[in-house]
Design an enzyme around this catalytic site. Structure first.
Site, PDB file in Angstrom:
ATOM      1  CB  CYS A 137      77.529  33.463  29.110  1.00  0.00           C
ATOM      2  SG  CYS A 137      78.028  34.581  30.452  1.00  0.00           S
ATOM      3  CE  LYS A 178      75.409  25.536  30.700  1.00  0.00           C
ATOM      4  NZ  LYS A 178      74.801  26.837  31.015  1.00  0.00           N
TER       5      LYS A 178
END
Length: 427
Positions: A137, A178
């Site tokens: 992110c 991720k």
């Protein structure tokens, strides 16, 4: 919201009393393959959204990123009427879940400290099947303390967190990560190699770099080399593609181009959580939004969360027009709580929606794959080579497959979210 002080008795709830308890084998890397996954999305990845995604075919669901320090200062509470598990902070629930989703639930941790990450994982490990470290992110709320995409440039710290989680968690709890692409493919492969060697079960790659935003097409053509690289390492790790997949049908295109074992959906699922099905719902204002609101109330989901998610839903209109649904849209905008929307979504119980979700999950028969699984695909021809800029950043060639546009008409709700939509689905 009213709640019964005691759990329902078998006499008052025979359906619950007779329902068998399904046992699931511990999650493995194989469970991360051949499926469509719900991405971790801040706010949009609420409990009702995750449950509807499972009902409509998601194989696994990721919870929204939760910062390690935030969960450490919570108290775990279980609603005796619904079974909802809430981790309450000082003013609100930081994370909520339900036992029915545990076999499919991956909890995403935001962390820049191995010790804190382990402490956070131990807080919630009884309610989840795996942990995922957010390394992708790019928004300030995630990177300000060295978390999220900031970890991409600190591989030692990134890998130390994954190693600490793997060593601290029991073997039946999986660990995954991720990430985003690095500007250089060579650097990306070096990072992937280090991550895979920490003992993870799966790796999700958002096919954009840290500086790319949602309006820029995901560079999915870069993923095939990463998938082949991971497979040659021989550890059986699943590689999951994330970026620009629109749903069940579109996942075939993504898998043909990338060779990814599975596909993760964010933006399209935020707009329509039924997109995991070969036949996603249409006319959502009639077929989905009322059910979502009813389930939200039944589960005790905070109205602001339910309202926000409802404002994001959009899809094809076939049997209705926006003007015909004006009353519902305006009612959601004005509503200060569930009671204000009652006339548009009655009956209120929500138990029927929850029962249908439970039945859909039980039809999997103790397996994580949904009844309609993804079909095998053949790899598409290797696209034309991509070029690089002077700073060695990849630029997709003109021949790279283009992401399809979403032919959708939204609810048209003028509700400004606290964070930008990009901040929600950007992970």
């Amino acid at each position: 919201m009213s709640r019964r002080s005691q759990p329902p008795s078998p006499e008052s709830s025979p359906r619950v009393a007779k329902r068998p308890r399904l046992e699931y084998a511990p999650l493995t890397s194989e469970d991360y393959k051949d499926g469509l996954m719900l991405a971790p999305m801040v706010r949009s990845g609420a409990l009702p959204t995750r449950l509807f995604a499972l009902k409509h075919g998601a194989k696994l669901v990721w919870g929204p990123e939760t910062i390690d320090k935030a969960i450490l200062h919570t108290t775990r509470e279980v609603d005796p009427a619904t079974g909802v598990v809430s981790y309450h902070g000082k003013s609100k629930a930081i994370f909520t879940t339900h036992p029915i989703e545990k076999p499919f639930l991956i909890y995403q941790i935001g962390s820049a400290d191995p010790e804190l990450a382990v402490q956070a994982a131990k807080m919630v490990q009884q309610d989840v099947s795996g942990f995922d470290l957010n390394c992708g992110c790019p928004k300030p709320f995630s990177t300000h303390a060295g978390m999220g995409a900031a970890l991409l440039t600190n591989p030692d710290l990134l890998c130390s967190i994954l190693t600490a989680l793997r060593e601290a968690m029991p073997p039946e709890i999986t660990i995954s990560a991720k990430i985003r692409l690095l500007p250089s493919q060579e650097d990306t492969l070096k990072l992937v190699e280090r991550i895979v060697n920490t003992g993870i079960s799966a790796l999700t790659v958002h096919c954009r770099t840290r500086n790319m935003r949602m309006k820029e097409k995901a560079v999915i053509t870069r993923l095939r080399e990463i998938v082949e690289f991971v497979e040659k390492m021989g550890k059986g790790i699943a590689v999951i593609e994330n970026g620009d997949c629109l749903g069940y049908d579109d996942s075939k295109r993504v898998r043909e181009v990338t060779g990814a074992h599975s596909v993760m959906i964010a933006t399209a699922a935020e707009a329509n959580p039924t997109c995991f099905s070969p036949t996603p719902l249409k006319d959502l204002e009639l077929t989905f939004v009322p059910s979502y609101i009813r389930l939200g109330k039944y589960l005790g989901n905070h109205w602001s969360s339910t309202k926000f998610c409802a404002t994001q839903f959009q899809g094809r209109h076939e049997n209705t027009s926006r003007n015909e649904l004006k009353a519902l849209r305006e009612a959601i905008v004005r509503a200060k709580g569930y009671d204000d929307i009652e006339e548009h979504v009655a009956p209120w119980t929500g138990e029927q929606e929850f029962a249908e979700i439970v039945d859909a999950i039980e039809r999997r028969g103790g397996q994580r794959a949904p009844p309609i699984a993804l079909q095998p695909v053949a790899l598409a021809p290797v696209p034309a080579p991509e070029t690089t800029t002077k700073d060695n950043a990849y630029v997709p060639s003109d021949s790279a497959p283009a992401a399809q546009s979403v032919p959708a008409i939204g609810l048209g709700l003028d509700v400004p979210p606290p964070a930008s939509a990009e901040a929600i689905a950007v992970q």
